[in-house]
Design a protein around this motif. Structure first.
Motif, PDB file in Angstrom:
ATOM      1  N   LEU A 102       6.477  72.508 104.755  1.00 48.57           N
ATOM      2  CA  LEU A 102       6.720  72.087 106.140  1.00 48.57           C
ATOM      3  C   LEU A 102       5.935  70.832 106.489  1.00 48.57           C
ATOM      4  O   LEU A 102       6.437  69.943 107.179  1.00 48.57           O
ATOM      5  CB  LEU A 102       6.388  73.219 107.110  1.00 48.57           C
ATOM      6  CG  LEU A 102       7.363  74.390 107.136  1.00 48.57           C
ATOM      7  CD1 LEU A 102       6.825  75.512 108.006  1.00 48.57           C
ATOM      8  CD2 LEU A 102       8.725  73.925 107.646  1.00 48.57           C
ATOM      9  N   GLU A 103       4.702  70.740 106.037  1.00 48.60           N
ATOM     10  CA  GLU A 103       3.898  69.547 106.301  1.00 48.60           C
ATOM     11  C   GLU A 103       4.538  68.322 105.660  1.00 48.60           C
ATOM     12  O   GLU A 103       4.579  67.242 106.261  1.00 48.60           O
ATOM     13  CB  GLU A 103       2.478  69.735 105.773  1.00 48.60           C
ATOM     14  CG  GLU A 103       1.606  70.618 106.613  1.00 48.60           C
ATOM     15  CD  GLU A 103       0.216  70.806 106.027  1.00 48.60           C
ATOM     16  OE1 GLU A 103      -0.102  70.204 104.974  1.00 48.60           O
ATOM     17  OE2 GLU A 103      -0.567  71.562 106.640  1.00 48.60           O
ATOM     18  N   ARG A 104       5.027  68.494 104.439  1.00 47.34           N
ATOM     19  CA  ARG A 104       5.666  67.390 103.754  1.00 47.34           C
ATOM     20  C   ARG A 104       6.911  66.931 104.515  1.00 47.34           C
ATOM     21  O   ARG A 104       7.159  65.736 104.686  1.00 47.34           O
ATOM     22  CB  ARG A 104       6.046  67.809 102.328  1.00 47.34           C
ATOM     23  CG  ARG A 104       5.357  66.960 101.290  1.00 47.34           C
ATOM     24  CD  ARG A 104       5.777  67.289  99.858  1.00 47.34           C
ATOM     25  NE  ARG A 104       5.164  68.543  99.431  1.00 47.34           N
ATOM     26  CZ  ARG A 104       5.827  69.603  98.978  1.00 47.34           C
ATOM     27  NH1 ARG A 104       7.137  69.560  98.823  1.00 47.34           N
ATOM     28  NH2 ARG A 104       5.203  70.700  98.627  1.00 47.34           N
ATOM     29  N   LEU A 105       7.710  67.892 105.001  1.00 50.28           N
ATOM     30  CA  LEU A 105       8.922  67.548 105.736  1.00 50.28           C
ATOM     31  C   LEU A 105       8.604  66.845 107.052  1.00 50.28           C
ATOM     32  O   LEU A 105       9.295  65.910 107.462  1.00 50.28           O
ATOM     33  CB  LEU A 105       9.757  68.800 106.006  1.00 50.28           C
ATOM     34  CG  LEU A 105      10.478  69.419 104.816  1.00 50.28           C
ATOM     35  CD1 LEU A 105      11.128  70.724 105.215  1.00 50.28           C
ATOM     36  CD2 LEU A 105      11.525  68.462 104.274  1.00 50.28           C
ATOM     37  N   CYS A 106       7.559  67.347 107.726  1.00 47.42           N
ATOM     38  CA  CYS A 106       7.228  66.783 109.030  1.00 47.42           C
ATOM     39  C   CYS A 106       6.628  65.390 108.941  1.00 47.42           C
ATOM     40  O   CYS A 106       6.838  64.551 109.813  1.00 47.42           O
ATOM     41  CB  CYS A 106       6.241  67.697 109.752  1.00 47.42           C
ATOM     42  SG  CYS A 106       6.980  69.243 110.291  1.00 47.42           S
ATOM     43  N   PHE A 107       5.871  65.098 107.939  1.00 53.61           N
ATOM     44  CA  PHE A 107       5.150  63.832 107.853  1.00 53.61           C
ATOM     45  C   PHE A 107       5.826  62.804 106.955  1.00 53.61           C
ATOM     46  O   PHE A 107       5.304  61.733 106.730  1.00 53.61           O
ATOM     47  CB  PHE A 107       3.716  64.070 107.388  1.00 53.61           C
ATOM     48  CG  PHE A 107       2.918  64.870 108.383  1.00 53.61           C
ATOM     49  CD1 PHE A 107       2.642  64.346 109.640  1.00 53.61           C
ATOM     50  CD2 PHE A 107       2.476  66.145 108.080  1.00 53.61           C
ATOM     51  CE1 PHE A 107       1.922  65.081 110.559  1.00 53.61           C
ATOM     52  CE2 PHE A 107       1.766  66.884 108.998  1.00 53.61           C
ATOM     53  CZ  PHE A 107       1.483  66.353 110.245  1.00 53.61           C
ATOM     54  N   GLU A 108       7.013  63.108 106.442  1.00 54.64           N
ATOM     55  CA  GLU A 108       7.709  62.113 105.624  1.00 54.64           C
ATOM     56  C   GLU A 108       8.558  61.233 106.458  1.00 54.64           C
ATOM     57  O   GLU A 108       8.999  61.420 107.493  1.00 54.64           O
ATOM     58  CB  GLU A 108       8.560  62.797 104.543  1.00 54.64           C
ATOM     59  CG  GLU A 108       7.738  63.337 103.434  1.00 54.64           C
ATOM     60  CD  GLU A 108       8.600  63.971 102.360  1.00 54.64           C
ATOM     61  OE1 GLU A 108       9.827  64.069 102.502  1.00 54.64           O
ATOM     62  OE2 GLU A 108       8.038  64.392 101.356  1.00 54.64           O
TER      63      GLU A 108
END
Length: 108
Positions: A102-108
């Motif tokens: 989720l962090e990767r999806l949100c900050f990409e």
């Protein structure tokens, strides 16, 4: 000081301290309870006269037996707790992976 003399002096001192304890205890009269909390009684079951200390020992054995039974229950429950811990650790690991995704999806 000579080591043998030191031992003798310590022994005399210990005997003196014990004597003081006996005198202090005697001021309270004959005890009615054992240190474990058991009641001191003189019992006569018709066949045998049981000394108070025997009754106290029996009560202490019963107390210790109960404690051992409780400990055995705890010991028997440990494998189940270990399984639950393993399941929770797997769930935490899974949630950690999901959070990272989720962090990767949100900050990409």
């Amino acid at each position: 000081m000579d080591p043998a003399e030191e031992r003798r002096e310590r022994k005399r001192h210990k005997e003196y301290i014990n004597m003081l304890g006996y005198v202090a205890d005697s001021q309270y009269g004959i005890p009615t309870r054992y240190p474990c909390g058991g009641r001191i009684t003189d019992e006569d079951d018709g066949l045998h006269y049981r000394q108070p200390w025997v009754i106290g020992v029996q009560e202490e054995i019963e107390c210790l037996t109960k404690r051992v039974e409780e400990a055995e229950k705890v010991i028997k429950g440990v494998p189940n707790l270990n399984k639950k811990i393993e399941i929770l650790e797997a769930q935490v690991k899974n949630l950690t992976v999901q959070a990272a995704d989720l962090e990767r999806l949100c900050f990409e």
